[in-house]
Motif scaffolding. Structure first.
Motif, PDB file in Angstrom:
ATOM      1  N   LEU A 211     -32.772  23.571   5.520  1.00 37.08           N
ATOM      2  CA  LEU A 211     -33.211  24.081   6.825  1.00 37.08           C
ATOM      3  C   LEU A 211     -34.515  24.866   6.697  1.00 37.08           C
ATOM      4  N   SER A 212     -34.618  25.666   5.630  1.00 35.83           N
ATOM      5  CA  SER A 212     -35.838  26.466   5.445  1.00 35.83           C
ATOM      6  C   SER A 212     -37.036  25.594   5.100  1.00 35.83           C
ATOM      7  N   TYR A 213     -36.746  24.424   4.482  1.00 33.45           N
ATOM      8  CA  TYR A 213     -37.827  23.533   4.057  1.00 33.45           C
ATOM      9  C   TYR A 213     -38.482  22.839   5.250  1.00 33.45           C
ATOM     10  N   VAL A 214     -37.692  22.618   6.301  1.00 30.86           N
ATOM     11  CA  VAL A 214     -38.221  21.860   7.443  1.00 30.86           C
ATOM     12  C   VAL A 214     -38.349  22.697   8.717  1.00 30.86           C
ATOM     13  N   THR A 215     -37.852  23.936   8.700  1.00 31.26           N
ATOM     14  CA  THR A 215     -37.946  24.803   9.883  1.00 31.26           C
ATOM     15  C   THR A 215     -38.414  26.192   9.445  1.00 31.26           C
ATOM     16  N   ASP A 216     -38.410  27.114  10.402  1.00 29.63           N
ATOM     17  CA  ASP A 216     -38.804  28.501  10.101  1.00 29.63           C
ATOM     18  C   ASP A 216     -37.607  29.359   9.690  1.00 29.63           C
ATOM     19  N   ILE A 217     -36.427  28.748   9.595  1.00 27.79           N
ATOM     20  CA  ILE A 217     -35.237  29.498   9.194  1.00 27.79           C
ATOM     21  C   ILE A 217     -35.381  29.948   7.745  1.00 27.79           C
ATOM     22  N   THR A 374     -46.600  14.594  -6.149  1.00 23.96           N
ATOM     23  CA  THR A 374     -46.414  15.322  -7.406  1.00 23.96           C
ATOM     24  C   THR A 374     -45.895  16.730  -7.135  1.00 23.96           C
ATOM     25  N   GLY A 375     -45.296  17.321  -8.133  1.00 21.12           N
ATOM     26  CA  GLY A 375     -44.769  18.676  -7.978  1.00 21.12           C
ATOM     27  C   GLY A 375     -43.289  18.707  -7.658  1.00 21.12           C
ATOM     28  N   LEU A 376     -42.650  17.533  -7.561  1.00 22.61           N
ATOM     29  CA  LEU A 376     -41.216  17.501  -7.262  1.00 22.61           C
ATOM     30  C   LEU A 376     -40.407  18.185  -8.365  1.00 22.61           C
ATOM     31  N   THR A 377     -40.868  18.047  -9.623  1.00 25.29           N
ATOM     32  CA  THR A 377     -40.131  18.647 -10.746  1.00 25.29           C
ATOM     33  C   THR A 377     -40.178  20.166 -10.709  1.00 25.29           C
ATOM     34  N   GLU A 378     -41.108  20.721  -9.941  1.00 26.69           N
ATOM     35  CA  GLU A 378     -41.255  22.176  -9.885  1.00 26.69           C
ATOM     36  C   GLU A 378     -40.446  22.807  -8.756  1.00 26.69           C
ATOM     37  N   LEU A 379     -39.893  21.978  -7.872  1.00 24.44           N
ATOM     38  CA  LEU A 379     -39.118  22.511  -6.748  1.00 24.44           C
ATOM     39  C   LEU A 379     -37.764  23.034  -7.221  1.00 24.44           C
ATOM     40  N   ALA A 380     -37.209  23.985  -6.482  1.00 34.32           N
ATOM     41  CA  ALA A 380     -35.842  24.438  -6.736  1.00 34.32           C
ATOM     42  C   ALA A 380     -34.908  23.254  -6.530  1.00 34.32           C
ATOM     43  N   LYS A 381     -33.830  23.212  -7.311  1.00 32.68           N
ATOM     44  CA  LYS A 381     -32.915  22.061  -7.276  1.00 32.68           C
ATOM     45  C   LYS A 381     -32.423  21.758  -5.866  1.00 32.68           C
ATOM     46  N   GLU A 382     -32.116  22.809  -5.084  1.00 34.14           N
ATOM     47  CA  GLU A 382     -31.554  22.577  -3.750  1.00 34.14           C
ATOM     48  C   GLU A 382     -32.587  22.025  -2.767  1.00 34.14           C
ATOM     49  N   LYS A 383     -33.882  22.045  -3.151  1.00 35.60           N
ATOM     50  CA  LYS A 383     -34.930  21.561  -2.255  1.00 35.60           C
ATOM     51  C   LYS A 383     -35.516  20.217  -2.698  1.00 35.60           C
TER      52      LYS A 383
END
Length: 495
Positions: A211-217, A374-383
């Motif tokens: 939710l935080s990734y796609v909204t302001d929540i 690129t940069g997917l490996t750097e994201l938190a697992k839940e994101k």
């Protein structure tokens, strides 16, 4: 009158003590349980690997043996649920949130840090997909097969209580009703409570992260707590309606949403690459399966550390989950033959998991290798999953479907767990009272919420995995007991 005995009260007290420990001294709990877990994986990792290989070999043997035609029930019993609903229910309980959380994240983790290949290379990508399929394939489902088959056989064929301890009757006789039986059942309940509570916390974290990734929540504890409260209300309403309504309908919804997300990802993603990778990965997996099943890498420190961190950890985690998943699968499998049961529990989910990890993991690797996202490996697992969808057309639609799927899997897992905990703490009742299910539902959600705020989720996850070590030997003895019962009943049937 449903019997509520020592197992219920002792399990309740143990849960309370560990939750209190996690609240008052989370760092102390984390330290102690982590040290125990590290000791077990480093000194006894080979026990987990050998045991899980035995579970798989035993399951395959039993499927093709003379016992394959024997029924989980009396000879005239028919299955309660059709094959689609049955598969949906066992899959929702057995994997659910796990494959959503790790579908893109695990292959990327192996891609970024392989033990014996150059990071983020083609070789690392191949290794990443083969390892992910291995971790969620036949080995995993063989653990659930052994326990579910044993519980179902003794319950429906021999009329024993639907308890894990009841499967030991051929070995220890009436002592299954004494302290030995109670100890086995309490170990199972302990692993279930904390395994599910941790998953509820992780599920809330992933929904909040999405939710935080796609909204302001904001992705914080307040959001996660609101999610837990909403999900608790929904799964308790589902639990109140019983197996034939709540869990059945939710499980069917899960499969529909999962297939929808899978198909959309194949269409909107690198379609030809996915199919080519699927064929190649399955071939790699099948050809490497015999050596992977027994691989401990004693002469390679890097590979040995990787196996302890991933493979041994997974086997311990799935063994810790097996009392819950196995008991639930057993409950919904009455009337099926042993051969049909093993095929349905062992092979069908493995095929689905392989497809899932190749589609989502393969798409993630494609984006990384081709510089698309690129940069997917750097994201938190839940994101990670939501980051993958950013590289797709109509990614926001995929994100909405994914959040809905996580939510329904979340509800189904919690609902199934309340049923199993109710069953295990009421002397194996096939229809535990709603008040008992409600008590366990509240305890699970409260545990997840308390541990999220205190930071003790990791400690409780590790604590439940520690319980997997003694439970490994319970599963091995369960095989001995089941074989003894099968021989006796087969001879009696054919005299």
């Amino acid at each position: 009158m449903t019997q509520i005995g020592k197992v219920f009260w002792i399990s309740l007290i143990i849960s309370g003590v560990f939750v209190l420990w996690g609240v008052v001294a989370p760092e102390n709990l984390e330290s102690i349980t982590s040290n125990i877990q590290s000791f077990l994986t480093s000194q006894f990792g080979w026990v987990y690997i050998l045991s899980v290989a035995i579970f798989l070999l035993f399951s395959i043997y039993l499927m093709f043996s003379r016992y394959g035609k024997m029924r989980l029930g009396q000879d005239g019993d028919k299955p309660e649920y059709n094959k689609i609903t049955w598969f949906a229910m066992l899959f929702s309980a057995g994997m659910g949130i796990g494959i959503i959380f790790w579908g893109a994240a695990e292959p990327l983790a192996h891609f970024a840090a392989p033990p014996n290949a150059e990071p983020e290379s083609i070789e690392a990508a191949k290794f990443a997909l083969r390892s992910s399929v291995f971790h969620w394939g036949l080995q995993t489902w063989s653990i659930y097969t052994v326990i579910a088959l044993s519980v179902a056989y003794f319950k429906f064929r021999r009329g024993a209580p639907g308890l894990i301890s009841s499967t030991f009757q051929p070995l220890i006789g009436d002592r299954t009703n004494g302290w030995i039986g109670n100890l086995i059942d309490i170990t199972a309940v302990f692993a279930t409570i904390f395994g599910v509570a941790t998953s509820l916390g992780l599920g809330a974290s992933q929904i909040s992260g999405g939710l935080s990734y796609v909204t302001d929540i904001k992705n914080n504890f307040s959001t996660q707590l609101i999610i837990i409260v909403i999900v608790t209300i929904l799964f308790m309403l589902s639990a109140w309606t019983g197996l034939s309504k709540g869990i059945k309908y939710l499980s069917n919804t899960n499969i529909i949403l999962a297939i929808l997300l899978l198909v959309l990802t194949i269409i909107l993603g690198p379609t030809i690459f996915i199919f080519n990778t699927l064929v190649s990965t399955i071939g790699d997996y099948i050809s490497a399966l015999p050596s992977l099943s027994f691989h401990t890498a004693p002469f390679d420190e890097n590979a040995n550390d990787w196996i302890q961190d991933w493979t041994v950890f997974y086997w311990a985690w799935f063994i810790a989950w097996s009392p819950f998943v196995g008991t639930f699968i057993a409950r919904v499998s009455k009337g099926r033959t042993i051969r049909e049961f093993i095929f349905g529990v062992l092979f069908i989910p493995t095929i689905f998991c392989a497809l899932w990890f190749v589609v989502f993991g393969g798409s993630s690797l494609f984006q990384e290798l081709n510089g698309i996202n690129t940069g997917l490996t750097e994201l938190a697992k839940e994101k990670t999953l939501f980051g993958l969808f950013e590289g797709f057309p109509y990614g926001s639609v995929l994100t909405v479907v994914a959040i809905l799927l996580i939510s329904t899997f979340f509800i189904t897992s919690a609902d199934s767990a309340t049923f199993v905990l109710g069953m295990q703490t009421t002397n194996g009742s096939l229809n535990p009272p709603n008040k008992i299910k409600m008590i366990w539902g509240i305890i699970q959600s409260a545990t997840a919420a308390v541990l999220l705020t205190s930071g003790g989720l990791g400690a409780l996850q590790t604590a439940s995995i520690v319980s997997a070590f003694p439970f490994t030997f319970i599963l091995l003895m369960m095989i001995v007991s089941l074989v003894k019962a099968l021989k006796e009943d087969y001879q009696e049937q054919n005299e």
